[in-house]
Design an enzyme around this catalytic site. Structure first.
Site, PDB file in Angstrom:
ATOM      1  N   TYR A  97       0.837  -1.204   0.000  1.00  0.00           N
ATOM      2  CA  TYR A  97       0.000   0.000   0.000  1.00  0.00           C
ATOM      3  C   TYR A  97       0.870   1.251   0.000  1.00  0.00           C
ATOM      4  CZ  TYR A  97       0.877   0.707   5.030  1.00  0.00           C
ATOM      5  OH  TYR A  97       1.463   0.931   6.252  1.00  0.00           O
ATOM      6  N   CYS A  98       0.243   2.372  -0.387  1.00  0.00           N
ATOM      7  CA  CYS A  98       0.884   3.687  -0.363  1.00  0.00           C
ATOM      8  C   CYS A  98      -0.215   4.727  -0.179  1.00  0.00           C
ATOM      9  CB  CYS A  98       1.708   3.929  -1.631  1.00  0.00           C
ATOM     10  SG  CYS A  98       0.744   3.876  -3.159  1.00  0.00           S
ATOM     11  N   THR A  99       0.075   5.975  -0.445  1.00  0.00           N
ATOM     12  CA  THR A  99      -0.891   7.047  -0.183  1.00  0.00           C
ATOM     13  C   THR A  99      -2.137   6.943  -1.058  1.00  0.00           C
ATOM     14  OG1 THR A  99       0.939   8.508   0.401  1.00  0.00           O
ATOM     15  CG2 THR A  99      -1.189   9.541  -0.018  1.00  0.00           C
ATOM     16  N   ILE A 148      -4.245   4.475   0.810  1.00  0.00           N
ATOM     17  CA  ILE A 148      -4.774   4.824   2.127  1.00  0.00           C
ATOM     18  C   ILE A 148      -5.992   5.735   2.010  1.00  0.00           C
ATOM     19  CG2 ILE A 148      -4.238   6.024   4.295  1.00  0.00           C
ATOM     20  CD1 ILE A 148      -1.231   5.325   3.599  1.00  0.00           C
TER      21      ILE A 148
END
Length: 350
Positions: A199-201, A228
């Site tokens: 995952y990332c932003t 996110i």
């Protein structure tokens, strides 16, 4: 001739934005698709965005587009329609709407052509960036978080992870995404039989990272749809527990969106509980660090006594000292090494 670049000073633009009464919406989006002529596409899209008073940062490359922008709310639907019809590849594109937004995230439109929309350092001609892992939606994310056979991997920078992350997520300690990719492969070799969730932003980094992991022999790979931002939004809408702890760092004036009430980071100067990033007020430094209100007052917004003393000098002397320095004007300048050397923070990677 159409105007294809901003011609007004930053100070004037920022003052104009702050005086605006019309509310704005902060949006991020990306798309990996082939752009035959990035410069031509950039110039055409710049005119579309300028006509709609869009501010923000947009990168284009042969591999696609990456954007973080703010749009006047009265023009949001028109923006959506014009973006979707600009290129067939953008039709129906998911737009990540900011979770916390005062409409003051950007004040100028900057649109640049780059070699990659995400600097990955990959030069393997056999790498297929389209062979990505499977998407995970919010409900599935929560199921995976309770699965002992799943490993969550945070594909953001160390300072992003520091203020917020998913429960028990692994940090890949690095200053840049290009450094993280080989480290992720190395660190996860012992978990090769596990379910890998990245995952990332907003999704752009973890999508490419998932393809890189598959390229390196990992077969059970997922990535969180919309990152996110989308996860938190959907979880709240669906009444699901939000399992992200702390704050989501963002690369604009806000520097963060509150996801949960927990504050998991600490002031880099006194150690007090705090997760508010700021840039050192000294224009010759601009170090990105975490500072509590008490230390902000004590050090006048600076990261150190040295910078505080330099800030108190006459402007002409400050400019003389800044001449030739590499550190100024790097707004998100927080390499782990530079941070540790200025604030004497131990490096957990050592």
């Amino acid at each position: 001739m159409p105007v294809l670049h901003n011609r007004i000073s930053n100070d004037e633009l920022k003052a104009k934005m702050l005086a605006e009464s019309e509310p704005r919406t902060t949006i991020s989006f990306y798309k990996y698709f082939t752009i035959a002529s990035p410069q031509q596409t950039r110039d055409a899209l710049y005119q579309v965005f300028t006509a709609l008073d869009v501010f923000g940062r947009v990168y284009l490359a042969h591999e696609g587009i990456n954007a973080q922008i703010s749009v006047p709310q009265s023009k949001l639907e028109t923006f959506r329609q014009q973006l979707y019809t600009f290129d067939p590849a953008l039709d129906g594109l998911r737009l990540n709407i900011a979770l916390e937004d005062d409409g003051k995230s950007f004040w100028v439109l900057r649109m640049k052509v780059r070699d990659r929309i995400v600097a990955d350092g990959i030069d393997d001609p056999s790498f297929d960036a389209s062979n990505v892992g499977d998407y995970l939606k919010a409900a599935d994310v929560n199921v995976m978080l309770d699965d002992p056979d799943a490993v969550f991997i945070d594909m953001r920078n160390h300072y992003e992870y520091e203020v917020g992350h998913f429960e028990n997520a692994l940090e890949i300690p690095a200053d840049t995404f290009r450094e993280q990719l080989p480290k992720a492969v190395e660190m996860l070799r012992e978990h090769a039989d596990k379910k890998i969730v990245m995952y990332c932003t907003g999704g752009i980094r973890c999508e490419k990272a998932s393809a890189w992991m598959k390229h390196n022999g990992f077969n059970k790979v997922w990535h969180i749809e919309g990152g996110i931002i989308e996860y938190a939004r959907r979880a709240r809408e669906q009444g699901l527990p939000v399992r992200f702890i702390g704050k989501n760092f963002v690369f604009d004036e806000r520097m963060g969106e509150r996801i949960s009430d927990e504050v998991i980071a600490h002031c880099h100067q006194c150690g007090a509980s705090c997760d508010s990033h700021t840039n050192c007020k000294n224009d010759g430094c601009h170090l990105l660090f975490i500072q509590c209100p008490q230390c902000a007052s004590k050090f006048n917004g600076c990261c150190s006594e040295q910078c505080c003393e330099e800030l108190a000098l006459p402007e002409e002397e400050q400019r003389r000292r800044r001449a030739g320095r590499e550190n100024g004007n790097k707004i998100f300048n927080k390499s782990r090494g530079r941070l540790n050397s200025k604030l004497s923070i131990p490096d957990p990677a050592e």
